[in-house]
Scaffold this active site. Sequence first.
Site, PDB file in Angstrom:
ATOM      1  N   LYS A 208      33.516  35.522  39.719  1.00 36.06           N
ATOM      2  CA  LYS A 208      33.257  34.085  39.925  1.00 36.06           C
ATOM      3  C   LYS A 208      32.124  33.869  40.926  1.00 36.06           C
ATOM      4  O   LYS A 208      31.811  32.755  41.305  1.00 36.06           O
ATOM      5  CB  LYS A 208      34.530  33.391  40.407  1.00 36.06           C
TER       6      LYS A 208
ATOM      7  N   CYS B  19      45.487  26.935  34.280  1.00 35.46           N
ATOM      8  CA  CYS B  19      46.419  27.793  35.038  1.00 35.46           C
ATOM      9  C   CYS B  19      46.928  27.059  36.275  1.00 35.46           C
ATOM     10  O   CYS B  19      47.070  27.665  37.351  1.00 35.46           O
ATOM     11  CB  CYS B  19      45.767  29.118  35.440  1.00 35.46           C
TER      12      CYS B  19
ATOM     13  N   ASP C 298      43.548  31.722  48.901  1.00 36.39           N
ATOM     14  CA  ASP C 298      42.921  32.105  47.642  1.00 36.39           C
ATOM     15  C   ASP C 298      41.509  31.498  47.629  1.00 36.39           C
ATOM     16  O   ASP C 298      41.349  30.283  47.476  1.00 36.39           O
ATOM     17  CB  ASP C 298      43.778  31.567  46.492  1.00 36.39           C
TER      18      ASP C 298
ATOM     19  N   HIS D 292      46.449  27.783  41.653  1.00 38.37           N
ATOM     20  CA  HIS D 292      46.345  28.531  40.393  1.00 38.37           C
ATOM     21  C   HIS D 292      47.643  29.335  40.233  1.00 38.37           C
ATOM     22  O   HIS D 292      48.238  29.758  41.225  1.00 38.37           O
ATOM     23  CB  HIS D 292      45.136  29.469  40.517  1.00 38.37           C
TER      24      HIS D 292
ATOM     25  N   GLN E  20      37.616  30.206  44.163  1.00 33.96           N
ATOM     26  CA  GLN E  20      36.652  29.144  43.818  1.00 33.96           C
ATOM     27  C   GLN E  20      35.788  28.739  45.007  1.00 33.96           C
ATOM     28  O   GLN E  20      35.040  27.769  44.921  1.00 33.96           O
ATOM     29  CB  GLN E  20      37.406  27.904  43.282  1.00 33.96           C
TER      30      GLN E  20
HETATM   31  C1  PLP Z   1      41.669  29.543  42.383  1.00 34.71           C
HETATM   32  C2  PLP Z   1      41.870  30.723  41.499  1.00 34.71           C
HETATM   33  N1  PLP Z   1      42.765  31.659  41.862  1.00 34.71           N
HETATM   34  C3  PLP Z   1      42.974  32.756  41.142  1.00 34.71           C
HETATM   35  C4  PLP Z   1      42.300  32.972  39.968  1.00 34.71           C
HETATM   36  C5  PLP Z   1      42.546  34.237  39.205  1.00 34.71           C
HETATM   37  O1  PLP Z   1      41.397  35.013  39.268  1.00 34.71           O
HETATM   38  P1  PLP Z   1      41.293  36.379  38.445  1.00 34.71           P
HETATM   39  O2  PLP Z   1      41.626  36.021  37.027  1.00 34.71           O
HETATM   40  O3  PLP Z   1      39.858  36.773  38.606  1.00 34.71           O
HETATM   41  O4  PLP Z   1      42.236  37.330  39.028  1.00 34.71           O
HETATM   42  C6  PLP Z   1      41.386  32.016  39.517  1.00 34.71           C
HETATM   43  C7  PLP Z   1      40.701  32.190  38.230  1.00 34.71           C
HETATM   44  O5  PLP Z   1      40.387  31.227  37.556  1.00 34.71           O
HETATM   45  C8  PLP Z   1      41.160  30.883  40.320  1.00 34.71           C
HETATM   46  O6  PLP Z   1      40.269  29.958  39.963  1.00 34.71           O
END
Ligand code: PLP
Length: 410
Positions: free
Chosen positions: A228, A368, A202, A125, A205
Amino acid sequence: MTDSQFDHQAIRSQFPILDMQLGDNPLCYLDTAATSQKPQCVLDAMNEYYVQNNANVHRAAHQLAARATQKYENVRMQVQHFIHAATSQQIIFTHGTTESINMVAHGLTEQFQQGDVILVDGAAHHANIVPWQALAQRTGAKVIPIPLDSNGRIDLTAYDDLLTQLPKLVALSHVTNALGTLNPVNEMVAKANKVGALTLIDGAQAVAHLDIDVESIGCDYYVFSGHKMYGPTGVGILYGKLNALEILTPMLTGGEMIKTVSFNGTSYGELPNRLEAGTPAIAEVIGLGAAISFLSNLPKIQIRQHELHLIQYLQQQLSQLGDISVYGVTTDNDNIGAVAFNLADEHHQDVGILLDQQGVAIRGGHHCAMPLMQSLQIKGCCRASIGVYSNQQDVDRFISALTEVKSILL
Ligand SMILES: Cc1ncc(COP(=O)(O)O)c(C=O)c1O
C-alpha cells in the site's frame, strides 16, 4: 497546489501501468487504498536482486549470500529511519499487516486471561478485529468495540469512558481504510498508556500519506503492508517497543529464529530474528526498500498538499453531481487518501461495474469493515482512493464516468 507548481508528471511517469489501455479506455486507477501501483524503481530493484544477488539471507558464507543479507538488513535500517524507531531490532519483517496483527494477537496469548478487556476501533479493518476475537476466544478475554459517531469516527468521550474498564490492549486504525478518516492516535495512545494498556496501531492506510513517528505516537506496536506504499505484495512490518516484542511468543518456529536446537530442548534467538522464522520474502523486502527510497525522495510538502487538494476536489465534484451520499467527512477536511460514497440507493457493485466499463477502477463493497458499515446503516459503499501519481484528470474522468452511470441508473 496545482500539478503545474511542481513536476507532478515526472512522478506519475515512473508508474508504467498507468499508461495502460483497458479496451477502448485508458486506465483511470482510483483504487490505491486496496493496493498502490509500483514505480519502475521498485520493479528494477526486485529484478536486480534476482539477476545479480539471489541467495538466501543469514545462512551461507559465500559472497552472494553476504550481498543478499546486506541488502536485506539495509532495508531494516531504512524502515527504522522511515518510521523513526530507536533501533533496527524493533523492525520485524512479516508478510503484511494481517500477519503482523496476528503475530501480536497470537504472541500475547499467554499474557491474557478471563475477563481481560481488549478495546478495538469500531471502524477497524477486519484484520484488526478478527485476530483479537480469536485471542479472546482462546483466553476468555472480551473484545469491546469503541463506539463511532454518525460520521463513522471514533467517539472520543465513549473511548474515555471505556478506558475506565482498564483494558489490557487498545487496537486502533491510524487512518481507516473504508472512509479515509484520521484518528488522533497520539492523544488516544497517551490515554491508553496512562491506564497501562498495550496499544497497537494499524498504519496500513497511513504510511503512504503521513510522516510516521512511532516514538512520538508512543504505541507498543505499529503495523503496515509494503503493497500500500508503492512496494510489492508479500512484505509487511511489525514495529514494536523492545519489551513489547520480547513478551510475544513466536507464532512461527523453525529455522532462523533459534539460538540452539537439540532434542533435549531448544532456545530461541534474539530480536528481530526470534520473530522471523523461515526464509523471508527477500526480493519483496528489497522492493520495499526501493519504495521507501522513492517515497523519501518525493517533495514531501508539495505531495501532501497535492493529495489534500485532490481529495477535497473529489469531494466537491461528487457533491456537485447530486444524488450522492458521502461518508466520514467533517468540516475539518482531514480525510486521507480516500472518499467513500453511494449513488442514491444504487448498489455499490452496479456502480463499480459501470465505472469499470469506462476504464475507471474504484472499489465497491464493505471494505473489510462490516461493523463500520453496520454503524453507518449501509450494506456497503463505493470508495475512490488516490496515490502520489493521481491527478486532476483522474478525478475529472471519474466524475464524467459517474455522470454517465447516473444517467443509466437513475
Ligand atoms: C487499514 C487496513 N488494515 C489492514 C489491512 C490488511 O492489509 P493486508 O491485506 O496487506 O494484510 C488493510 C488492507 O486493505 C487495511 O486497509
